[in-house]
Design an enzyme around this catalytic site. Sequence first.
Site, PDB file in Angstrom:
ATOM      1  N   LYS A  23      25.701  -6.207  -4.567  1.00  0.00           N
ATOM      2  CA  LYS A  23      27.165  -6.212  -4.732  1.00  0.00           C
ATOM      3  C   LYS A  23      27.841  -5.610  -3.511  1.00  0.00           C
ATOM      4  CE  LYS A  23      26.583  -4.985  -9.614  1.00  0.00           C
ATOM      5  NZ  LYS A  23      26.898  -3.880 -10.540  1.00  0.00           N
ATOM      6  N   ARG A  27       0.789  -1.220   0.000  1.00  0.00           N
ATOM      7  CA  ARG A  27       0.000   0.000   0.000  1.00  0.00           C
ATOM      8  C   ARG A  27       0.830   1.284   0.000  1.00  0.00           C
ATOM      9  NH1 ARG A  27      -3.101  -3.803   1.835  1.00  0.00           N
ATOM     10  NH2 ARG A  27      -1.203  -4.373   2.929  1.00  0.00           N
ATOM     11  N   THR A  28       1.813   1.344   0.874  1.00  0.00           N
ATOM     12  CA  THR A  28       2.533   2.612   1.022  1.00  0.00           C
ATOM     13  C   THR A  28       3.242   2.982  -0.282  1.00  0.00           C
ATOM     14  OG1 THR A  28       2.826   2.141   3.354  1.00  0.00           O
ATOM     15  CG2 THR A  28       4.220   3.859   2.424  1.00  0.00           C
ATOM     16  N   HIS A  49       6.300   5.802  11.294  1.00  0.00           N
ATOM     17  CA  HIS A  49       5.636   5.694   9.983  1.00  0.00           C
ATOM     18  C   HIS A  49       4.708   6.913   9.857  1.00  0.00           C
ATOM     19  CE1 HIS A  49       4.075   4.140   6.379  1.00  0.00           C
ATOM     20  NE2 HIS A  49       3.691   2.931   6.743  1.00  0.00           N
ATOM     21  N   ARG A  51      11.782   3.459   2.810  1.00  0.00           N
ATOM     22  CA  ARG A  51      11.393   2.532   3.882  1.00  0.00           C
ATOM     23  C   ARG A  51      12.629   1.697   4.228  1.00  0.00           C
ATOM     24  NH1 ARG A  51       6.045  -1.126   4.256  1.00  0.00           N
ATOM     25  NH2 ARG A  51       5.275   0.929   4.826  1.00  0.00           N
TER      26      ARG A  51
END
Length: 314
Positions: free
Chosen positions: A83, A54-55, A132, A104
């Site tokens: 890497k 959703r976010t 959040h 995030r």
Amino acid sequence: MWRNRDLIEITDFTRRDIERLFKQADIFLEAKLAPLKILEGKIMAVAFFEPSTRTRLSFEAAMHRLGGSVIGFSSSRGTSMEKGESPEDTIRMLDTYSDVIVVRHPGEGVMEEFARLAEHPVINAGEGQARHPTQALVDLYTILKEKGRIEGLEYGVMGDVRHARTVKDFIKGLSIFGIREITIISPGKLAPDESFVKSMEWRGISLKHYEKIEDVINSLDVLYLVRLQVERFSSLREAEELRGSYALTLKTLESAKKDLKILHPLPRTGELPSEVDNTPYAAYFKQVFYSIPVRMAILSMILTDIERAQEGLI
Ligand code: NCD
């Protein structure tokens, strides 16, 4: 004012800032989220080091509706991090390609460092079990739309309050609107830890703890539910022991106020049965919908002078 600011910690913003954001979200909502050209030529980078549905997608949808474009990744797989590139270098790189970076990350306290490295604004889209802020803004806006006000309501927060970042920023968000008391409903092991309770007291908000929803359901106007945050436990066994330790039922809702609204940031994993979806209490899919006007408002107010124009300053 939102222009050019990082959005990392919700308490950096005043009630007035948030009310102006909601006014802008209302404008987009009244226009039925019609596509606009406000952010034409602007690029939003999404850097998601943790899973999201959703976010990330609502930020992307909001950006597209404003006429902007999107680059980025939704997992480290397939990027140079495989890497061995550090998240800091990745953020620096995205900063040169874009006008705003939505991040995030599982690490707590990393956002300020990302913001220090990036010239462009950084938006915190979920940080470990800590914060959040944009979800909290969506949650507050949903309450405003569904209940007509934020103040003067009885709030309950149920579930894994200890580990859920959404709940922590939701509670902080309510404190900005002058809420002084919140009822927490959770098994003892999932209750908020002492340091969070203390820091909320310091913000003027007291958390009352109950183990059973049946003991408080009849007094609530808003019930915010959250899933067991399995990925935050140190061992899977510990999480498994708590699985199924709380859930809402239709039977429990028989004692609820008629106009109770249930919010949930989703995903749900058993604590909120689908039978509740067809009751007038369910506000969680509306909450998903409101994330679009709220995130459109966030992006347009950070990236343009729209707020100054609304305030008649230019
Ligand atoms: C939440 C999250 O990522 O913290 N989801 C969301 O952003 N809507 C809630 C969760 O994962 O439980």
